[in-house]
Motif scaffolding. Structure first.
Motif, PDB file in Angstrom:
ATOM      1  N   LEU A   1       0.858  -1.177   0.000  1.00 42.04           N
ATOM      2  CA  LEU A   1       0.000   0.000   0.000  1.00 42.04           C
ATOM      3  C   LEU A   1       0.894   1.226   0.000  1.00 42.04           C
ATOM      4  O   LEU A   1       1.747   1.383   0.879  1.00 42.04           O
ATOM      5  CB  LEU A   1      -0.900   0.017   1.238  1.00 42.04           C
ATOM      6  CG  LEU A   1      -1.698   1.292   1.496  1.00 42.04           C
ATOM      7  CD1 LEU A   1      -2.667   1.576   0.341  1.00 42.04           C
ATOM      8  CD2 LEU A   1      -2.447   1.193   2.812  1.00 42.04           C
ATOM      9  N   TYR A   2       0.706   2.072  -0.990  1.00 42.45           N
ATOM     10  CA  TYR A   2       1.397   3.354  -1.037  1.00 42.45           C
ATOM     11  C   TYR A   2       0.375   4.437  -0.721  1.00 42.45           C
ATOM     12  O   TYR A   2      -0.728   4.436  -1.276  1.00 42.45           O
ATOM     13  CB  TYR A   2       2.021   3.601  -2.411  1.00 42.45           C
ATOM     14  CG  TYR A   2       3.207   2.712  -2.672  1.00 42.45           C
ATOM     15  CD1 TYR A   2       4.477   3.063  -2.216  1.00 42.45           C
ATOM     16  CD2 TYR A   2       3.060   1.517  -3.352  1.00 42.45           C
ATOM     17  CE1 TYR A   2       5.571   2.236  -2.435  1.00 42.45           C
ATOM     18  CE2 TYR A   2       4.147   0.681  -3.578  1.00 42.45           C
ATOM     19  CZ  TYR A   2       5.395   1.052  -3.116  1.00 42.45           C
ATOM     20  OH  TYR A   2       6.475   0.237  -3.323  1.00 42.45           O
ATOM     21  N   LEU A   3       0.731   5.326   0.177  1.00 39.95           N
ATOM     22  CA  LEU A   3      -0.110   6.462   0.544  1.00 39.95           C
ATOM     23  C   LEU A   3       0.613   7.730   0.111  1.00 39.95           C
ATOM     24  O   LEU A   3       1.793   7.909   0.426  1.00 39.95           O
ATOM     25  CB  LEU A   3      -0.350   6.488   2.058  1.00 39.95           C
ATOM     26  CG  LEU A   3      -1.044   5.261   2.643  1.00 39.95           C
ATOM     27  CD1 LEU A   3      -1.065   5.347   4.166  1.00 39.95           C
ATOM     28  CD2 LEU A   3      -2.452   5.122   2.087  1.00 39.95           C
ATOM     29  N   LEU A   4      -0.094   8.590  -0.588  1.00 40.74           N
ATOM     30  CA  LEU A   4       0.499   9.825  -1.096  1.00 40.74           C
ATOM     31  C   LEU A   4      -0.413  10.995  -0.768  1.00 40.74           C
ATOM     32  O   LEU A   4      -1.583  11.002  -1.149  1.00 40.74           O
ATOM     33  CB  LEU A   4       0.693   9.729  -2.618  1.00 40.74           C
ATOM     34  CG  LEU A   4       1.192  10.986  -3.335  1.00 40.74           C
ATOM     35  CD1 LEU A   4       2.581  11.386  -2.843  1.00 40.74           C
ATOM     36  CD2 LEU A   4       1.201  10.755  -4.848  1.00 40.74           C
ATOM     37  N   ARG A   5       0.149  11.954  -0.053  1.00 36.14           N
ATOM     38  CA  ARG A   5      -0.563  13.216   0.114  1.00 36.14           C
ATOM     39  C   ARG A   5      -0.380  13.979  -1.194  1.00 36.14           C
ATOM     40  O   ARG A   5       0.721  14.027  -1.749  1.00 36.14           O
ATOM     41  CB  ARG A   5       0.017  14.016   1.279  1.00 36.14           C
ATOM     42  CG  ARG A   5      -0.740  15.306   1.505  1.00 36.14           C
ATOM     43  CD  ARG A   5      -0.254  16.047   2.724  1.00 36.14           C
ATOM     44  NE  ARG A   5      -0.938  17.331   2.791  1.00 36.14           N
ATOM     45  CZ  ARG A   5      -0.503  18.358   3.487  1.00 36.14           C
ATOM     46  NH1 ARG A   5       0.595  18.260   4.214  1.00 36.14           N
ATOM     47  NH2 ARG A   5      -1.179  19.494   3.480  1.00 36.14           N
ATOM     48  N   HIS A   6      -1.456  14.548  -1.723  1.00 34.48           N
ATOM     49  CA  HIS A   6      -1.373  15.290  -2.985  1.00 34.48           C
ATOM     50  C   HIS A   6      -0.207  16.266  -2.952  1.00 34.48           C
ATOM     51  O   HIS A   6       0.252  16.694  -1.895  1.00 34.48           O
ATOM     52  CB  HIS A   6      -2.682  16.026  -3.277  1.00 34.48           C
ATOM     53  CG  HIS A   6      -2.980  17.085  -2.252  1.00 34.48           C
ATOM     54  ND1 HIS A   6      -2.351  18.313  -2.232  1.00 34.48           N
ATOM     55  CD2 HIS A   6      -3.831  17.085  -1.205  1.00 34.48           C
ATOM     56  CE1 HIS A   6      -2.799  19.021  -1.220  1.00 34.48           C
ATOM     57  NE2 HIS A   6      -3.698  18.295  -0.571  1.00 34.48           N
ATOM     58  N   ALA A   7       0.280  16.626  -4.115  1.00 32.11           N
ATOM     59  CA  ALA A   7       1.404  17.559  -4.239  1.00 32.11           C
ATOM     60  C   ALA A   7       0.969  18.974  -3.845  1.00 32.11           C
ATOM     61  O   ALA A   7      -0.219  19.251  -3.635  1.00 32.11           O
ATOM     62  CB  ALA A   7       1.950  17.512  -5.663  1.00 32.11           C
ATOM     63  N   ASP A   8       1.938  19.873  -3.772  1.00 28.65           N
ATOM     64  CA  ASP A   8       1.724  21.255  -3.343  1.00 28.65           C
ATOM     65  C   ASP A   8       0.642  21.938  -4.182  1.00 28.65           C
ATOM     66  O   ASP A   8       0.672  21.874  -5.414  1.00 28.65           O
ATOM     67  CB  ASP A   8       3.042  22.026  -3.460  1.00 28.65           C
ATOM     68  CG  ASP A   8       2.949  23.414  -2.884  1.00 28.65           C
ATOM     69  OD1 ASP A   8       2.799  23.520  -1.645  1.00 28.65           O
ATOM     70  OD2 ASP A   8       3.011  24.384  -3.663  1.00 28.65           O
ATOM     71  N   ALA A   9      -0.287  22.576  -3.507  1.00 27.41           N
ATOM     72  CA  ALA A   9      -1.416  23.234  -4.178  1.00 27.41           C
ATOM     73  C   ALA A   9      -1.343  24.745  -4.016  1.00 27.41           C
ATOM     74  O   ALA A   9      -0.723  25.264  -3.086  1.00 27.41           O
ATOM     75  CB  ALA A   9      -2.736  22.718  -3.615  1.00 27.41           C
TER      76      ALA A   9
END
Length: 168
Positions: A12-20
């Motif tokens: 499982l890979y968890l990624l917080r969205h990139a800089d907004a």
């Protein structure tokens, strides 16, 4: 790698969205787009994830999460889900519990505080990388990627070995 007859690990890979950007065109949080920095971050994370053979991507439908997911340029089916927008740990686990067990590698692209909370709550403190644990303990900026590994099905996911964490 599992030998013949042994169960294969799920990843499982968890990624917080990139800089907004600080605000969207219509002033709604859900419509905020990636900043130029975020676009670069997403492409860089895509280079890291490319060799990992991600089989399924679950992504928030928020604009910044969609853009992050698209810029990863992965060759995997993507499910954009409204219910992952600002989802907490319970909602994220509920979505994962619906994944078929034959799917071994899943990426979830979402938001804080849900993604960091899920990474922290799943990480097995005894068997996880100390370095990775320290990276997610106090800081989980946009474009942070976490990798967890576990045996058993998606519906039974409660604890996993944290094997990697990467900050932008």
């Amino acid at each position: 790698m599992a030998t013949r007859g042994e169960p294969k690990a799920h990843r499982l890979y968890l990624l917080r969205h990139a800089d907004a950007a600080n605000h969207g065109l219509d002033a709604r949080d859900v419509s905020r787009e990636l900043s130029p920095k975020g676009r670069t971050q997403a492409r860089e994370v895509g280079e890291v994830l490319g060799p990992q053979r991600v089989e399924l991507v679950l992504s928030s439908s928020a604009t910044r999460a969609r853009q992050t997911t698209e810029l990863l340029n992965l060759r995997a089916p993507i499910r954009y889900l409204d219910r992952l927008y600002n989802a907490g740990t319970r909602q994220l686990l509920a979505e994962l519990s619906g994944v078929e067990d034959r799917v071994l590698t899943v990426l979830v692209v979402g938001h804080a505080p849900g993604i960091p909370a899920l990474a922290s709550s799943l990480a097995d403190r005894r068997h996880s990388s100390g370095e990775a644990l320290s990276m997610i303990r106090y800081n989980f900026p946009p474009a942070t990627l976490v990798g967890l590994e576990f045996f058993g099905g998606w519906s039974a996911l409660a604890e996993a070995r944290l094997f990697t964490a990467r900050h932008p």
